[in-house]
Design an enzyme around this catalytic site. Structure first.
Site, short mmCIF file in Angstrom:
data_model
loop_
_atom_site.label_atom_id
_atom_site.label_comp_id
_atom_site.label_asym_id
_atom_site.label_seq_id
_atom_site.Cartn_x
_atom_site.Cartn_y
_atom_site.Cartn_z
N HIS A 165 0.85 -1.20 0.00
CA HIS A 165 0.00 0.00 0.00
C HIS A 165 0.88 1.24 0.00
O HIS A 165 1.94 1.25 0.63
CB HIS A 165 -0.92 0.02 1.23
CG HIS A 165 -2.10 0.89 1.03
ND1 HIS A 165 -2.05 2.25 1.22
CD2 HIS A 165 -3.35 0.61 0.61
CE1 HIS A 165 -3.23 2.77 0.93
NE2 HIS A 165 -4.04 1.80 0.55
N ASP A 209 -7.95 -5.23 -0.35
CA ASP A 209 -8.48 -6.15 -1.37
C ASP A 209 -8.22 -7.61 -1.07
O ASP A 209 -8.84 -8.48 -1.68
CB ASP A 209 -7.90 -5.78 -2.74
CG ASP A 209 -8.48 -4.48 -3.26
OD1 ASP A 209 -9.68 -4.27 -3.06
OD2 ASP A 209 -7.73 -3.67 -3.84
N1 ACO Z 1 3.78 -7.83 -4.77
C1 ACO Z 1 5.12 -7.86 -4.94
N2 ACO Z 1 5.91 -6.80 -4.73
C2 ACO Z 1 5.32 -5.67 -4.32
C3 ACO Z 1 3.94 -5.56 -4.11
C4 ACO Z 1 3.15 -6.69 -4.36
N3 ACO Z 1 1.83 -6.67 -4.19
N4 ACO Z 1 3.63 -4.32 -3.72
C5 ACO Z 1 4.78 -3.65 -3.67
N5 ACO Z 1 5.81 -4.46 -4.03
C6 ACO Z 1 7.23 -4.11 -4.11
C7 ACO Z 1 7.51 -3.46 -5.47
O1 ACO Z 1 7.89 -4.40 -6.43
C8 ACO Z 1 8.61 -2.49 -5.10
O2 ACO Z 1 9.81 -3.22 -5.00
P1 ACO Z 1 11.22 -2.55 -5.46
O3 ACO Z 1 11.41 -1.35 -4.57
O4 ACO Z 1 12.21 -3.64 -5.26
O5 ACO Z 1 11.02 -2.16 -6.91
C9 ACO Z 1 8.24 -2.02 -3.71
O6 ACO Z 1 7.48 -3.10 -3.14
C10 ACO Z 1 7.39 -0.75 -3.70
O7 ACO Z 1 6.25 -0.97 -4.53
P2 ACO Z 1 5.57 0.15 -5.44
O8 ACO Z 1 4.75 -0.52 -6.49
O9 ACO Z 1 6.61 1.14 -5.91
O10 ACO Z 1 4.66 0.86 -4.37
P3 ACO Z 1 3.53 1.93 -4.68
O11 ACO Z 1 3.34 2.68 -3.43
O12 ACO Z 1 3.83 2.70 -5.91
O13 ACO Z 1 2.25 1.05 -5.04
C11 ACO Z 1 0.51 -0.53 -4.73
C12 ACO Z 1 1.32 0.61 -4.09
C13 ACO Z 1 0.00 -0.08 -6.11
C14 ACO Z 1 -0.67 -0.85 -3.87
C15 ACO Z 1 1.43 -1.76 -4.86
O14 ACO Z 1 1.78 -2.23 -3.58
C16 ACO Z 1 0.78 -2.87 -5.69
O15 ACO Z 1 0.89 -2.84 -6.92
N6 ACO Z 1 0.09 -3.84 -5.04
C17 ACO Z 1 -0.60 -4.89 -5.76
C18 ACO Z 1 -1.92 -4.37 -6.32
C19 ACO Z 1 -2.93 -4.13 -5.22
O16 ACO Z 1 -3.15 -4.96 -4.35
N7 ACO Z 1 -3.60 -2.96 -5.31
C20 ACO Z 1 -4.67 -2.60 -4.37
C21 ACO Z 1 -4.22 -1.47 -3.47
S1 ACO Z 1 -5.51 -1.02 -2.33
C22 ACO Z 1 -6.64 -0.20 -3.30
O17 ACO Z 1 -6.27 0.53 -4.17
C23 ACO Z 1 -8.06 -0.41 -3.09
#
Ligand code: ACO
Length: 365
Positions: free
Chosen positions: A258, A315
């Protein structure tokens, strides 16, 4: 010019009195009240709180609930549209089309007074469950079921979806799902809705913007992604391998991570509890066990490789709850929207009341 902030991370874009999040402590409040307390209320009361900014007294709640119940019905024209646009597209696309058509047919469509906008919001909140249930009925070759005014917002939704009155626990679970999904500050769909509102566009246009943004798999679409993942993993022994494969290929595991929470999303904890109760009632802990194994493996792997944990977001366990409620993955984002609509309309009013068009700058490279 200043440096850009990719993804607008930590940028404070506006003031709000609707919702606050403490991402370090994992505290979420609507209008100053913790979600743990809100969850004990009815969805009607929580949507009133969001829209009007106060907890309703008994008379206010009775009047509001009565109004919502009387507005649950949708016209045969809208039903025809839903029937016709049943091309195997995602449920959210049909819902979006239905909301567009509802805008055309609303007799107050050209009236942007506070009173007219309030009536339109109540209609949107009241009709979303009927629209989503009807989408599902057509997509599964069944006729829509008329709303039952004697049932609560959540119980009536499950009734219209499946044609039978849910158990008390199922009704409670979907009511809580709507409450916990109702609002979350400047999440992508709410932010996009506020941009539309800031141009002084009408409330339907703003809600449609929110719907379109919610659809993406990194936002509300993740709920469907989690449900598909649960099906793919299929039993708890496969959970570890699934996670390791995803991480090895640098792919996201849906329902984790998140932008704001640095600890567990408080809604995930509450949804986990609801999933546990449904598993117990049904004497089937299968989906709960699969989910817990995914959660434990993600935590362990992030600690081992990044030295910090990753937690489930809203989610993740909501998808497990949907599994137990027999809600299909294709419908998950639309059910999410059914809860979220009262948060969206509240933000529409807040933006309208103190508006300046939202127009940031870009750094030319
Ligand atoms: N699975 C694997 N790795 C992850 C996940 C995940 N679900 N979430 C974050 N990471 C990792 C990323 O790969 C990244 O790693 P790195 O620094 O080595 O590149 C690091 O954690 C940071 O992740 P970002 O995507 O840059 O974080 P951001 O704050 O931009 O995105 C988000 C947040 C979109 C929720 C992200 O965690 C994600 O894509 N999660 C999966 C999709 C999801 O569940 N979305 C629902 C969110 S709640 C809602 O909107 C209702």
């Amino acid at each position: 010019m200043q440096d850009t902030k990719k993804g607008l991370e930590d940028v404070l874009a506006l003031d709000t009195s609707i919702c606050s999040i403490d991402g370090r402590q994992g505290i979420l409040k609507y209008r100053g009240i913790e979600v743990e307390r809100l969850e004990q209320m009815s969805y009607d009361a929580v949507s009133y709180l969001l829209i009007y900014g106060k907890i309703p007294d008994k008379k206010e709640l009775d009047d509001y609930s009565k109004k919502l119940r009387s507005e649950r019905y949708i016209s045969s024209d809208i039903l025809n549209v839903l029937n016709v646009c049943n091309y195997g597209s995602e449920a959210l696309d049909s819902l979006r089309t239905a909301v567009c058509c509802s805008a055309h047919m609303d007799t107050e469509k050209d009236d942007s007074s506070m009173e007219a906008n309030m009536s339109k919001s109540i209609r949107l909140v009241a009709k979303f469950p009927t629209l989503v249930a009807s989408v599902h009925r057509y997509k599964t070759g069944q006729l829509p079921i008329a709303p039952d005014e004697n049932l609560s917002h959540g119980a009536n939704f499950l009734y219209m979806l499946k044609g039978k009155v849910p158990t008390e626990l199922e009704a409670d679970a979907i009511e809580k799902d709507f409450i916990l999904s109702a609002e979350h500050e400047l999440n992508p769909s709410t932010f996009s809705l506020r941009i539309t509102a800031s141009t002084m566009a009408d409330i339907y246009s703003a809600v449609i913007t929110g719907l379109c943004t919610l659809k993406g798999p990194l936002h509300g679409g993740a709920r469907k992604g989690v449900m598909n993942m649960l099906d793919e993993v299929s039993n708890s022994e496969n959970a570890e391998k699934y996670v390791l494969d995803k991480l090895l290929h640098r792919q996201k595991v849906m329902g984790f991570g998140h932008r704001v929470y640095k600890t567990c999303d408080p809604r995930a904890k509450l949804f986990k509890d609801i999933a546990r109760q449904l598993a117990d009632e049904q004497g089937n802990s299968h989906w709960y066990d699969v989910a817990e194994n995914l959660e434990h493996t993600m935590y362990r792997e992030f600690m081992a490789t990044k030295g910090k944990p990753i937690f489930p977001n809203v989610d993740f366990y909501s998808a497990v709850v949907y599994k137990y409620l027999d809600i299909p993955p294709e419908l998950a984002t639309s059910v999410f929207a059914t809860g979220r609509v009262s948060g969206w309309v509240s933000h529409y009013f807040e933006q309208y009341a103190n508006n300046r068009v939202i127009r940031p700058r870009a750094n030319y490279i």
